[in-house]
Write a protein that holds these residues in place. Structure first.
Motif, PDB file in Angstrom:
ATOM      1  N   TRP A 116      12.577  -0.697  -7.224  1.00  0.00           N
ATOM      2  CA  TRP A 116      12.931  -0.179  -5.871  1.00  0.00           C
ATOM      3  C   TRP A 116      11.584  -0.533  -5.099  1.00  0.00           C
ATOM      4  O   TRP A 116      12.178  -0.633  -3.768  1.00  0.00           O
ATOM      5  N   ALA A 117      10.759  -1.422  -5.517  1.00  0.00           N
ATOM      6  CA  ALA A 117       9.541  -1.868  -4.474  1.00  0.00           C
ATOM      7  C   ALA A 117      10.111  -3.138  -3.847  1.00  0.00           C
ATOM      8  O   ALA A 117       9.820  -3.494  -2.873  1.00  0.00           O
ATOM      9  N   VAL A 118      11.234  -3.767  -4.407  1.00  0.00           N
ATOM     10  CA  VAL A 118      11.926  -4.901  -3.843  1.00  0.00           C
ATOM     11  C   VAL A 118      12.943  -4.382  -3.012  1.00  0.00           C
ATOM     12  O   VAL A 118      13.466  -5.180  -2.024  1.00  0.00           O
ATOM     13  N   PHE A 119      13.796  -3.590  -3.459  1.00  0.00           N
ATOM     14  CA  PHE A 119      15.311  -3.153  -3.344  1.00  0.00           C
ATOM     15  C   PHE A 119      14.950  -2.481  -1.924  1.00  0.00           C
ATOM     16  O   PHE A 119      15.984  -2.598  -1.038  1.00  0.00           O
ATOM     17  N   LEU A 120      14.223  -1.331  -1.840  1.00  0.00           N
ATOM     18  CA  LEU A 120      14.422  -0.448  -0.644  1.00  0.00           C
ATOM     19  C   LEU A 120      13.833  -1.242   0.562  1.00  0.00           C
ATOM     20  O   LEU A 120      14.553  -0.916   1.557  1.00  0.00           O
ATOM     21  N   PRO A 121      12.903  -2.238   0.694  1.00  0.00           N
ATOM     22  CA  PRO A 121      12.497  -2.823   1.725  1.00  0.00           C
ATOM     23  C   PRO A 121      13.700  -3.603   2.385  1.00  0.00           C
ATOM     24  O   PRO A 121      13.814  -4.047   3.546  1.00  0.00           O
ATOM     25  N   SER A 122      14.505  -4.190   1.369  1.00  0.00           N
ATOM     26  CA  SER A 122      15.688  -4.731   1.824  1.00  0.00           C
ATOM     27  C   SER A 122      16.930  -4.200   2.684  1.00  0.00           C
ATOM     28  O   SER A 122      17.540  -5.010   3.183  1.00  0.00           O
ATOM     29  N   LEU A 174       0.918  -1.183   0.058  1.00  0.00           N
ATOM     30  CA  LEU A 174      -0.024   0.140  -0.120  1.00  0.00           C
ATOM     31  C   LEU A 174       0.782   1.142   0.045  1.00  0.00           C
ATOM     32  O   LEU A 174       0.568   2.242  -0.843  1.00  0.00           O
ATOM     33  N   LEU A 175       2.007   1.285   0.794  1.00  0.00           N
ATOM     34  CA  LEU A 175       2.962   2.307   0.796  1.00  0.00           C
ATOM     35  C   LEU A 175       3.530   2.529  -0.663  1.00  0.00           C
ATOM     36  O   LEU A 175       3.663   3.530  -0.964  1.00  0.00           O
ATOM     37  N   ALA A 176       3.975   1.366  -1.131  1.00  0.00           N
ATOM     38  CA  ALA A 176       4.574   1.609  -2.595  1.00  0.00           C
ATOM     39  C   ALA A 176       3.575   2.073  -3.660  1.00  0.00           C
ATOM     40  O   ALA A 176       3.875   2.667  -4.657  1.00  0.00           O
ATOM     41  N   SER A 177       2.164   1.532  -3.472  1.00  0.00           N
ATOM     42  CA  SER A 177       1.316   2.126  -4.558  1.00  0.00           C
ATOM     43  C   SER A 177       0.924   3.522  -4.412  1.00  0.00           C
ATOM     44  O   SER A 177       0.964   4.385  -5.292  1.00  0.00           O
ATOM     45  N   ARG A 178       1.017   4.160  -3.124  1.00  0.00           N
ATOM     46  CA  ARG A 178       1.252   5.689  -2.890  1.00  0.00           C
ATOM     47  C   ARG A 178       2.276   6.446  -3.347  1.00  0.00           C
ATOM     48  O   ARG A 178       2.083   7.336  -3.985  1.00  0.00           O
ATOM     49  N   LEU A 179       3.360   5.737  -3.525  1.00  0.00           N
ATOM     50  CA  LEU A 179       4.523   6.287  -4.097  1.00  0.00           C
ATOM     51  C   LEU A 179       4.842   5.917  -5.544  1.00  0.00           C
ATOM     52  O   LEU A 179       5.841   6.281  -5.982  1.00  0.00           O
TER      53      LEU A 179
END
Length: 304
Positions: free
Chosen positions: A166-172, A154-159
């Motif tokens: 980046w959707a997979v890279f940033l949380p890591s 939900l946060l990534a969809s807002r951004l």
């Protein structure tokens, strides 16, 4: 008149059953050397059996895999399987492989640096709300990563980051357990006298961390890197939620998509097995290569 003194006789032992030389108690057979070595051999065999099956199954074609002839020493098709793996989907498998190396390699490296920096700061510096903030970090350790997948989506969809790298890279880059582990390593490997000597010599906090703290925390850095590299490489649920473009898939999600098609297309069975074997190699290489750094950094930052 002289009297003869009575002849003294040695006293008899009051207890006839006096203990003799002590003998060590006899160990049960379950703790004998043969039993212990046998148990270790069985445990090692049980651990390596899936890898052995994977090695032999990689060289089998679809018919042998479906017939269960994976451990037979005949009918080797390793070259054909690797060629088919490299050509299927215009080499999409190695695109997935490269994506996993980027996600896991760069992500684990930056995550280890962030965790070591945070752990160093929690140990060395004093600031308002320090322990409360660290308690919040420990609370993050208790939350499973699968429970965070939907909020992160939900946060990534807002951004507008869904279905992007980046959707997979940033949380890591975030690992609360790594911060806790880095603070433990800082408490064990950073003597306060060395840091105080660096400050007396005029070194700033950033210089002290870079020249003394980080080299001495190399074992902790390597430990956190290996943990995070393994976690990202094996990560499946987050890419499944975030990605729909197969060109952005990691190797775990790519092999899952192929395995889901094996019922309709049995020729994908050798591809899944061969791809799984290649997917194990970076983990083995990382542990073998970096294990020497576990002891190398213990005194790397010490001063004379």
């Amino acid at each position: 008149m002289t009297t003869l003194a009575p002849e003294r006789r040695p006293r008899r032992a009051q207890h006839r059953g006096a203990p003799g030389p002590r003998t060590s108690p006899r160990r049960p057979w379950t703790l004998s050397r043969a039993a212990v070595n046998g148990a270790l051999v069985l445990a090692t065999t049980y651990t390596l059996l899936p890898l052995g099956w994977l090695l032999t199954a990689t060289a089998k074609n679809t018919g042998d895999l479906l017939a269960g002839n994976t451990l037979t020493p005949t009918n080797w098709h390793l070259g054909d399987n690797l060629h088919q793996l490299a050509t299927t989907g215009d080499g999409i498998y190695f695109r997935w492989y490269l994506n996993s190396l980027l996600y896991a390699g760069i992500g684990a490296l930056l995550c280890a640096l962030v965790c070591v920096s945070a752990g160093y700061a929690f140990h060395v510096h004093t600031f308002p709300g320090k322990e409360k903030l660290f308690a919040l970090v420990l609370l993050g350790v208790l939350v499973p990563t699968t429970a965070l997948a939907l909020p992160m989506y939900l946060l990534a969809s807002r951004l507008h980051l869904v279905n992007t790298f980046w959707a997979v890279f940033l949380p890591s880059l975030v690992n609360p357990f790594g911060v806790y582990l880095a603070r433990v390593f800082s408490a064990g490997y950073l003597p306060g006298e060395i840091l105080e000597a660096a400050r007396i010599d005029g070194a700033g906090e950033l210089r002290t961390f870079r020249s003394i703290g980080l080299p001495m925390l190399t074992p902790g850095f390597v430990t956190i890197f290996l943990f995070q590299f393994t976690a990202i490489w094996n990560n499946f649920f987050l890419p499944l939620v975030m990605l729909s473009d197969n060109h952005l898939f990691p190797v775990s999600l790519g092999l899952y998509s192929w395995n889901a098609q094996t019922h309709a297309f049995p020729e994908y069975y050798p591809l899944v097995v061969s791809g799984s074997l290649l997917a194990v190699l970076p983990l083995i290489a990382a542990f073998i290569t970096l294990q020497r750094h576990w002891k190398a950094g213990l005194t790397a930052g010490s001063v004379k």
